[in-house]
Scaffold this active site. Structure first.
Site, short mmCIF file in Angstrom:
data_model
loop_
_atom_site.label_atom_id
_atom_site.label_comp_id
_atom_site.label_asym_id
_atom_site.label_seq_id
_atom_site.Cartn_x
_atom_site.Cartn_y
_atom_site.Cartn_z
N ARG A 13 0.84 -1.19 0.00
CA ARG A 13 0.00 0.00 0.00
C ARG A 13 0.88 1.25 0.00
O ARG A 13 1.91 1.28 0.68
CB ARG A 13 -0.91 0.03 1.24
CG ARG A 13 -2.01 -1.01 1.20
CD ARG A 13 -3.05 -0.60 0.18
NE ARG A 13 -4.04 -1.64 -0.04
CZ ARG A 13 -3.94 -2.61 -0.94
NH1 ARG A 13 -2.88 -2.69 -1.72
NH2 ARG A 13 -4.88 -3.51 -1.10
N LEU A 65 1.87 4.90 1.09
CA LEU A 65 1.66 5.72 2.29
C LEU A 65 1.74 7.19 1.88
O LEU A 65 2.61 7.59 1.09
CB LEU A 65 2.74 5.39 3.33
CG LEU A 65 2.67 3.94 3.85
CD1 LEU A 65 3.92 3.59 4.65
CD2 LEU A 65 1.41 3.71 4.70
N ASN A 116 12.06 0.69 2.92
CA ASN A 116 11.34 -0.26 2.06
C ASN A 116 12.33 -1.18 1.37
O ASN A 116 13.46 -0.78 1.08
CB ASN A 116 10.56 0.55 1.00
CG ASN A 116 9.81 -0.35 0.03
OD1 ASN A 116 9.11 -1.28 0.45
ND2 ASN A 116 9.94 -0.09 -1.26
N HIS A 146 12.94 -3.14 -2.09
CA HIS A 146 12.43 -3.07 -3.45
C HIS A 146 13.22 -4.04 -4.35
O HIS A 146 14.45 -4.03 -4.32
CB HIS A 146 12.58 -1.63 -3.97
CG HIS A 146 12.05 -1.46 -5.35
ND1 HIS A 146 10.71 -1.64 -5.67
CD2 HIS A 146 12.67 -1.16 -6.53
CE1 HIS A 146 10.54 -1.44 -6.97
NE2 HIS A 146 11.72 -1.15 -7.50
N GLU A 206 7.26 10.04 -3.18
CA GLU A 206 7.31 9.50 -4.54
C GLU A 206 7.69 8.02 -4.46
O GLU A 206 8.68 7.67 -3.80
CB GLU A 206 8.37 10.25 -5.35
CG GLU A 206 8.07 10.28 -6.83
CD GLU A 206 9.18 10.98 -7.59
OE1 GLU A 206 9.54 10.48 -8.66
OE2 GLU A 206 9.67 12.00 -7.08
C1 GRF Z 1 10.07 -8.62 -1.72
O1 GRF Z 1 10.61 -9.17 -2.87
C2 GRF Z 1 10.21 -7.13 -1.73
O2 GRF Z 1 11.27 -6.68 -2.52
C3 GRF Z 1 8.93 -6.66 -2.33
O3 GRF Z 1 7.96 -7.56 -1.86
C4 GRF Z 1 8.57 -8.82 -1.62
C5 GRF Z 1 8.13 -9.28 -0.27
O4 GRF Z 1 8.48 -10.60 -0.01
N1 GRF Z 1 8.65 -5.29 -1.95
P1 GRF Z 1 8.22 -11.26 1.41
O5 GRF Z 1 6.75 -11.04 1.75
O6 GRF Z 1 9.13 -10.61 2.41
O7 GRF Z 1 8.53 -12.72 1.22
#
Ligand code: GRF
Length: 231
Positions: free
Chosen positions: A113, A115, A129, A131, A182
């Site tokens: 989600r 924020l 985060n 990514h 962003e």
């Molecule tokens: C990860 O690959 C992360 O980069 C992305 O969502 C995935 C989450 O995986 N944002 P998990 O739920 O921690 O197994």
């Protein structure tokens, strides 16, 4: 005070499997992150497996419904089609929970989600985060230069793993970055490149990226503990 004596309470936000949450839990349990605790796990999905992982380790785990209206729902009474909380109601509940559990650092670990800027302003430099793609160091810009000097697009948003495969690049990776309003454009804390192999599918590549992420998130959280030394 030495950094060994400091404590850092994490609020981990998830939407799915929670394997990154698991990596944090295991690092804490094996004393790799002294002074760091998971204070709270929040999921916007009731059936997220990560909630089970948290509960197995006796961590507070909460399901917080979050608005996700079907396309076109804005034309219909929202309470009929999607009787969930609006985004700002959800964010204000989330804020209350984070304060109640005295969270110092918010970790988005597969949290799906967005924020709002207003939410993020309350936690400056305190939301990170994971990514599954490589981003420029300051988070901005449309390309990333690999260690070998190859320029690849900075894949942001949903399906970053698929975007890398579709673009035909040979290298991708994962990063941990600060969250700014962003999406996927905040300063990078740490990242690692991963080679795309012949025949990789979104699933096989994402699995390899997650192995890297599990290292990165532990490294990022451990490094940030020092930054959050109380004044
Ligand atoms: C990860 O690959 C992360 O980069 C992305 O969502 C995935 C989450 O995986 N944002 P998990 O739920 O921690 O197994």
């Amino acid at each position: 005070m030495s950094s060994q004596n400091l404590s850092l309470r994490l609020g981990v936000l998830i939407s799915g499997s929670g394997s990154n949450l698991q990596a944090i839990i295991e690092a804490i349990e094996s004393q790799q992150l002294p002074g760091i605790k998971v204070a709270l796990v929040v999921s916007n999905k009731a059936d997220a497996y990560g909630l089970q992982r948290a509960l197995k380790h006796n961590l507070p785990a909460i399901y917080l419904p979050w608005e996700q209206r079907p396309v076109g729902a804005q034309f219909i009474a929202p309470e009929i089609i999607a009787p969930k909380l609006t985004m700002s109601e959800s964010e204000s509940r989330l804020t209350t929970l984070l304060h109640l559990f005295q969270v110092d650092l918010i970790v988005l670990a597969g949290w799906m989600r967005i924020l709002s800027a207003a939410f993020l302003e309350q936690f400056p430099q305190r939301v990170i985060n994971i990514h599954p793609a490589l981003l420029p160091d300051d988070g901005t810009g449309s390309t990333f230069t690999t260690k070998n000097g190859i320029q690849i697009p900075a894949f942001r948003g949903l399906h970053a793993v698929r975007q890398a495969l579709d673009a035909g690049v040979k290298i991708t990776g994962s990063c941990v970055h600060f969250v700014t309003p962003e999406v996927d454009a905040g300063p990078v804390i740490c990242q690692e490149e991963v080679v795309i192999e012949e025949g990789d599918t979104e699933e096989t590549l994402h699995e390899r990226l997650k192995v890297v992420e599990h290292r990165l998130i532990v490294k990022a959280v451990g490094g940030l503990k020092v930054l959050h030394e109380p004044a």
